[in-house]
Design a protein around this motif. Structure first.
Motif, PDB file in Angstrom:
ATOM      1  N   UNK A 433      -1.346   6.692  -6.499  1.00 19.31           N
ATOM      2  CA  UNK A 433       0.217   5.798  -6.395  1.00 19.31           C
ATOM      3  C   UNK A 433       1.306   6.559  -5.767  1.00 19.31           C
ATOM      4  N   UNK A 434       2.001   6.121  -4.897  1.00 20.90           N
ATOM      5  CA  UNK A 434       3.108   6.753  -4.149  1.00 20.90           C
ATOM      6  C   UNK A 434       4.058   7.249  -5.182  1.00 20.90           C
ATOM      7  N   UNK A 435       4.454   5.982  -6.319  1.00 17.12           N
ATOM      8  CA  UNK A 435       5.667   6.431  -7.245  1.00 17.12           C
ATOM      9  C   UNK A 435       4.583   6.691  -8.563  1.00 17.12           C
ATOM     10  N   UNK A 436       4.326   5.645  -9.311  1.00 16.19           N
ATOM     11  CA  UNK A 436       3.381   5.785 -10.442  1.00 16.19           C
ATOM     12  C   UNK A 436       2.419   4.588 -10.665  1.00 16.19           C
ATOM     13  N   UNK A 437       1.574   4.573 -11.662  1.00 13.66           N
ATOM     14  CA  UNK A 437       0.548   3.549 -11.518  1.00 13.66           C
ATOM     15  C   UNK A 437       1.120   2.308 -12.149  1.00 13.66           C
ATOM     16  N   UNK A 438       2.331   2.197 -12.636  1.00 15.43           N
ATOM     17  CA  UNK A 438       3.074   1.137 -13.345  1.00 15.43           C
ATOM     18  C   UNK A 438       3.888   0.222 -12.259  1.00 15.43           C
ATOM     19  N   UNK A 439       4.226   0.823 -11.276  1.00 19.23           N
ATOM     20  CA  UNK A 439       5.138   0.382 -10.332  1.00 19.23           C
ATOM     21  C   UNK A 439       4.486  -1.156  -9.648  1.00 19.23           C
ATOM     22  N   UNK A 440       5.427  -2.124  -9.779  1.00 18.41           N
ATOM     23  CA  UNK A 440       4.858  -3.669  -9.246  1.00 18.41           C
ATOM     24  C   UNK A 440       4.784  -3.674  -7.498  1.00 18.41           C
ATOM     25  N   UNK A 441       3.911  -4.488  -7.144  1.00 20.57           N
ATOM     26  CA  UNK A 441       3.865  -4.742  -5.609  1.00 20.57           C
ATOM     27  C   UNK A 441       4.680  -5.776  -5.399  1.00 20.57           C
ATOM     28  N   UNK A 442       5.264  -5.350  -3.835  1.00 21.24           N
ATOM     29  CA  UNK A 442       6.152  -6.384  -3.426  1.00 21.24           C
ATOM     30  C   UNK A 442       5.656  -7.861  -3.610  1.00 21.24           C
ATOM     31  N   UNK A 443       6.355  -8.681  -4.008  1.00 18.44           N
ATOM     32  CA  UNK A 443       6.036 -10.304  -4.081  1.00 18.44           C
ATOM     33  C   UNK A 443       5.066 -10.578  -2.735  1.00 18.44           C
ATOM     34  N   UNK A 444       5.630 -10.343  -1.492  1.00 14.72           N
ATOM     35  CA  UNK A 444       5.227 -10.809  -0.197  1.00 14.72           C
ATOM     36  C   UNK A 444       3.969  -9.985  -0.200  1.00 14.72           C
ATOM     37  N   UNK A 445       3.699  -8.999  -0.859  1.00 13.14           N
ATOM     38  CA  UNK A 445       2.322  -8.039  -0.418  1.00 13.14           C
ATOM     39  C   UNK A 445       1.322  -8.629  -1.364  1.00 13.14           C
ATOM     40  N   UNK A 446       1.277  -9.280  -2.456  1.00 10.14           N
ATOM     41  CA  UNK A 446       0.317  -9.252  -3.764  1.00 10.14           C
ATOM     42  C   UNK A 446      -1.078  -9.552  -3.040  1.00 10.14           C
ATOM     43  N   UNK A 447      -0.930 -10.595  -2.129  1.00 15.11           N
ATOM     44  CA  UNK A 447      -2.486 -10.991  -1.672  1.00 15.11           C
ATOM     45  C   UNK A 447      -3.181  -9.799  -1.237  1.00 15.11           C
ATOM     46  N   UNK A 448      -2.470  -8.852  -0.443  1.00 15.02           N
ATOM     47  CA  UNK A 448      -2.977  -7.757  -0.027  1.00 15.02           C
ATOM     48  C   UNK A 448      -3.667  -6.805  -0.775  1.00 15.02           C
ATOM     49  N   UNK A 449      -3.389  -6.759  -2.082  1.00 11.22           N
ATOM     50  CA  UNK A 449      -3.956  -5.955  -2.981  1.00 11.22           C
ATOM     51  C   UNK A 449      -5.482  -5.961  -3.040  1.00 11.22           C
ATOM     52  N   UNK A 450      -6.036  -7.214  -2.895  1.00  8.50           N
ATOM     53  CA  UNK A 450      -7.521  -7.500  -3.092  1.00  8.50           C
ATOM     54  C   UNK A 450      -8.005  -7.181  -1.672  1.00  8.50           C
ATOM     55  N   UNK A 451      -7.504  -7.239  -0.493  1.00  2.00           N
ATOM     56  CA  UNK A 451      -8.205  -6.899   0.676  1.00  2.00           C
ATOM     57  C   UNK A 451      -7.740  -5.467   1.417  1.00  2.00           C
ATOM     58  N   UNK A 452      -6.552  -5.360   1.448  1.00  2.91           N
ATOM     59  CA  UNK A 452      -5.878  -4.139   2.335  1.00  2.91           C
ATOM     60  C   UNK A 452      -4.723  -3.671   1.472  1.00  2.91           C
ATOM     61  N   UNK A 453      -5.357  -3.095   0.485  1.00  3.90           N
ATOM     62  CA  UNK A 453      -4.406  -2.446  -0.507  1.00  3.90           C
ATOM     63  C   UNK A 453      -3.316  -1.221   0.025  1.00  3.90           C
ATOM     64  N   UNK A 454      -3.772  -0.564   0.977  1.00  2.00           N
ATOM     65  CA  UNK A 454      -2.903   0.541   1.697  1.00  2.00           C
ATOM     66  C   UNK A 454      -1.827  -0.016   2.325  1.00  2.00           C
ATOM     67  N   UNK A 455      -1.897  -1.342   2.562  1.00  5.71           N
ATOM     68  CA  UNK A 455      -0.743  -2.014   3.283  1.00  5.71           C
ATOM     69  C   UNK A 455       0.314  -2.519   2.415  1.00  5.71           C
ATOM     70  N   UNK A 456       0.208  -2.476   1.265  1.00  7.25           N
ATOM     71  CA  UNK A 456       0.999  -3.043   0.225  1.00  7.25           C
ATOM     72  C   UNK A 456       2.269  -2.418   0.119  1.00  7.25           C
ATOM     73  N   UNK A 457       3.535  -2.738   0.048  1.00  7.17           N
ATOM     74  CA  UNK A 457       4.678  -2.389  -0.391  1.00  7.17           C
ATOM     75  C   UNK A 457       5.009  -2.526  -1.858  1.00  7.17           C
ATOM     76  N   UNK A 458       5.747  -1.573  -2.200  1.00  7.30           N
ATOM     77  CA  UNK A 458       5.921  -1.348  -3.728  1.00  7.30           C
ATOM     78  C   UNK A 458       7.495  -1.902  -3.858  1.00  7.30           C
ATOM     79  N   UNK A 459       7.788  -2.325  -5.257  1.00  7.75           N
ATOM     80  CA  UNK A 459       9.127  -2.603  -5.665  1.00  7.75           C
ATOM     81  C   UNK A 459       9.761  -1.195  -6.197  1.00  7.75           C
ATOM     82  N   UNK A 460       9.583  -0.144  -5.571  1.00  5.80           N
ATOM     83  CA  UNK A 460      10.366   0.985  -5.731  1.00  5.80           C
ATOM     84  C   UNK A 460      11.422   1.538  -5.031  1.00  5.80           C
ATOM     85  N   UNK A 461      12.240   1.979  -5.479  1.00  2.78           N
ATOM     86  CA  UNK A 461      13.660   2.371  -5.051  1.00  2.78           C
ATOM     87  C   UNK A 461      14.061   3.829  -5.440  1.00  2.78           C
TER      88      UNK A 461
END
Length: 586
Positions: A433-461
């Motif tokens: 985890x770049x932040x911590x394992x409880x951080x939610x994925x960006x809504x636009x990138x959720x589909x990438x979690x199952x194919x290319x998780x390294x490209x998923x942005x987080x809702x971290x600020x």
């Protein structure tokens, strides 16, 4: 005065005891009962810093430390409110008073009684709030004498940080530490007033003893009396935040102690220039280590420009910068002088071809006397190194009188769109985890979690002040199934460690998020202190030691026995082990 509706209801609720409370448990005081006179325990009538011309003629009793003495005629008395001048009596009838005030060492604690009088004309001190008056002493008492000090308690007197930490109770008497800690208290009070009184937050304390949390910083372990079972000191109250949200406390805060098993650091991270990627300039270079770096998948060549650096940086400064890079990052840095009369270029830098040099100057917008610091290697490592080096260069230039950072200016910045995951440093094929394992994925990138998780942005600020991170937070995962997938499948963590959280998420957890501000780091920036240790009353050293009490310390085997622990001593620790045994025998 206006009170919010929730506060009016709270006051109404406190005005009478609840129906189930017995009369004996009521907090309402009988009007016939008198509170004890707390002033009966206090000897002084005033503080040193509060006396003014309006107090002329008053009889006062003051207590404080002897700040300094002048010609055995005057002394300055100090307490937490300020300073006041004391006139030492010179007549024979007050010989005993004079003896006490003249012989007591500096920093001794004394009590004096006397009359507030005006200073003689021309002897007023406009730099002191009490500079118009002085105390004509009648009686004096030495409350406690001070032995020879390890250092003078004056801000302009240089002393090592190790000595300051060893005698922290003395260092706390300094004006700067008094100011820092009092300002810290005021800031925390303002935070509480803002959050509670204006926005309806509630302050809830969370436990210090918890269990190990996967990912994140290393945690301190605390043994229990059950064999093989340990508590962990929380690195942050992260899980408790979420559980409180699930429990319906949607506006909660606390000033929380966080424990991380990491070395301390000054945490001064302002920025003054940019890192620019110059990999394309050196695609066809003949310089071996640049070729080698660019041939690797994450390889890059990066550089920073130190404006006007050649006018201020000496050869020894350049060498210290290169040594810093090797010592802390095991990486080479090349100083490059493209438009200066100085020729300190390394032999490798001399291999830069003319067309590369011209493109280099164009990309970096190099001006007269600028210094370029160039490095090559894995992308993240090269960026981290140059990020640290620009701060080192800023410190070097400011020591030489160059004004780069205005301490009175507060520049805030939000950083968003972080990656949700990063490749592990020791195994790039696995994710962490770049932040911590409880951080939610960006809504636009959720589909990438199952194919290319390294490209998923987080809702971290992150919130940045003057180049230093002072806070960070995120929107959390509130779906148990998604949280399980992130932990078990992507991060390969043991989900049993978080079974309580996963279970809670299944019971109607609302969408939620939060932020944590680093109070120590924030105070460091507000006060202009060079280290967070200057805004903490009793900090640890760089290695995590308490130099005042010598903690951490050895524990006798009989104290460890109830916890089913034995110490496995390294071979080079025999002397320490023998010292402990001798101590037990004595």
């Amino acid at each position: 005065m206006y009170f919010p509706s929730w506060m009016r209801q709270l006051y109404r609720g406190l005005s009478a005891p609840p129906a189930w409370a017995s009369p004996r448990r009521s907090l309402v005081l009988s009007p016939h009962r008198r509170l004890p006179e707390f002033s009966s325990f206090i000897a002084r009538t005033n503080t040193c810093g509060e006396l003014r011309s309006s107090h002329l003629g008053q009889e006062v009793t003051l207590c404080g430390w002897i700040q300094y003495r002048r010609q055995n005629i005057f002394l300055v008395l100090r307490d937490f409110h300020g300073l006041v001048q004391i006139v030492i009596p010179q007549d024979e009838s007050a010989a005993s008073v004079k003896k006490i005030l003249c012989e007591a060492p500096v920093e001794s604690v004394v009590q004096v009684s006397g009359t507030v009088v005006a200073r003689p004309p021309g002897q007023e001190n406009p730099k002191m709030p009490t500079g118009e008056i002085e105390i004509k002493v009648k009686t004096a008492e030495l409350l406690n004498s001070c032995k020879k000090l390890p250092f003078e308690i004056k801000d302009f007197v240089k002393k090592t940080e190790a000595l300051r930490l060893q005698y922290r109770y003395l260092d706390l008497r300094s004006f700067q530490m008094q100011r820092n800690l009092r300002l810290r208290s005021q800031m925390v009070m303002r935070m509480r007033e803002y959050l509670c009184n204006l926005h309806g937050f509630i302050d809830i304390e969370t436990p210090t003893l918890f269990k190990k949390t996967p990912g994140g910083a290393k945690e301190f372990l605390v043994p229990s009396r059950e064999p093989g079972k340990f508590y962990s000191l929380p690195q942050s109250p992260q899980q408790f935040k979420q559980l409180l949200m699930i429990g319906g406390f949607d506006r909660y805060f606390q000033v929380a102690r966080c424990y991380r098993d990491e070395g301390s650091r000054p945490d001064r991270q302002p920025e003054f220039t940019q890192i620019i990627d110059i990999s394309n300039v050196f695609r066809n270079t003949e310089i071996g280590f640049l070729q080698d770096a660019l041939s690797k998948p994450q390889g890059t060549v990066k550089a920073i420009c130190v404006p006007g650096g050649a006018k201020y940086l000496k050869r020894k400064d350049i060498e210290s910068i290169r040594k810093f890079a090797v010592d802390h990052f095991n990486q080479e840095v090349l100083p490059v002088f493209l438009k200066t009369s100085i020729n300190w270029n390394s032999p490798v830098a001399e291999l830069i071809m003319e067309e590369q040099r011209l493109e280099f100057i164009r990309l970096m917008q190099v001006q007269e006397d600028d210094v370029i610091l160039l490095t090559a290697g894995e992308h993240q490592k090269a960026c981290s190194l140059l990020g640290k080096l620009r701060l080192e260069c800023a410190d070097l230039l400011e020591k030489k009188g160059v004004v780069l950072r205005d301490p009175a200016l507060f520049s805030f910045l939000w950083v968003v769109d972080f990656p949700l995951f990063l490749p592990k440093e020791d195994n790039p094929r696995e994710l962490e985890s770049a932040h911590h394992p409880f951080t939610a994925p960006h809504p636009s990138d959720i589909h990438l979690l199952y194919t290319e998780p390294e490209k998923v942005r987080s809702q971290h600020y992150d919130l940045v002040l003057n180049g230093s991170e002072i806070g960070g937070g995120s929107i959390r995962i509130h779906n148990a199934e998604l949280q399980h997938y992130v932990l078990a499948t992507l991060l390969k963590e043991d989900v049993k460690l978080l079974s309580h959280l996963l279970q809670a998420l299944d019971y109607g957890a609302p969408p939620h998020g939060g932020i944590a501000l680093g109070l120590d780091r924030l105070m460091c920036l507000v006060t202009g202190s060079p280290s967070i240790r200057d805004v903490i009353a009793f900090p640890k050293s760089f290695r995590g030691h308490d130099l005042m009490s010598s903690a951490p310390d050895c524990v006798p085997p009989e104290d460890l026995k109830p916890y089913h622990i034995q110490v496995s001593w390294p071979a080079d620790s025999e002397s320490e082990k023998n010292s402990l045994n001798l101590h037990q025998e004595s």
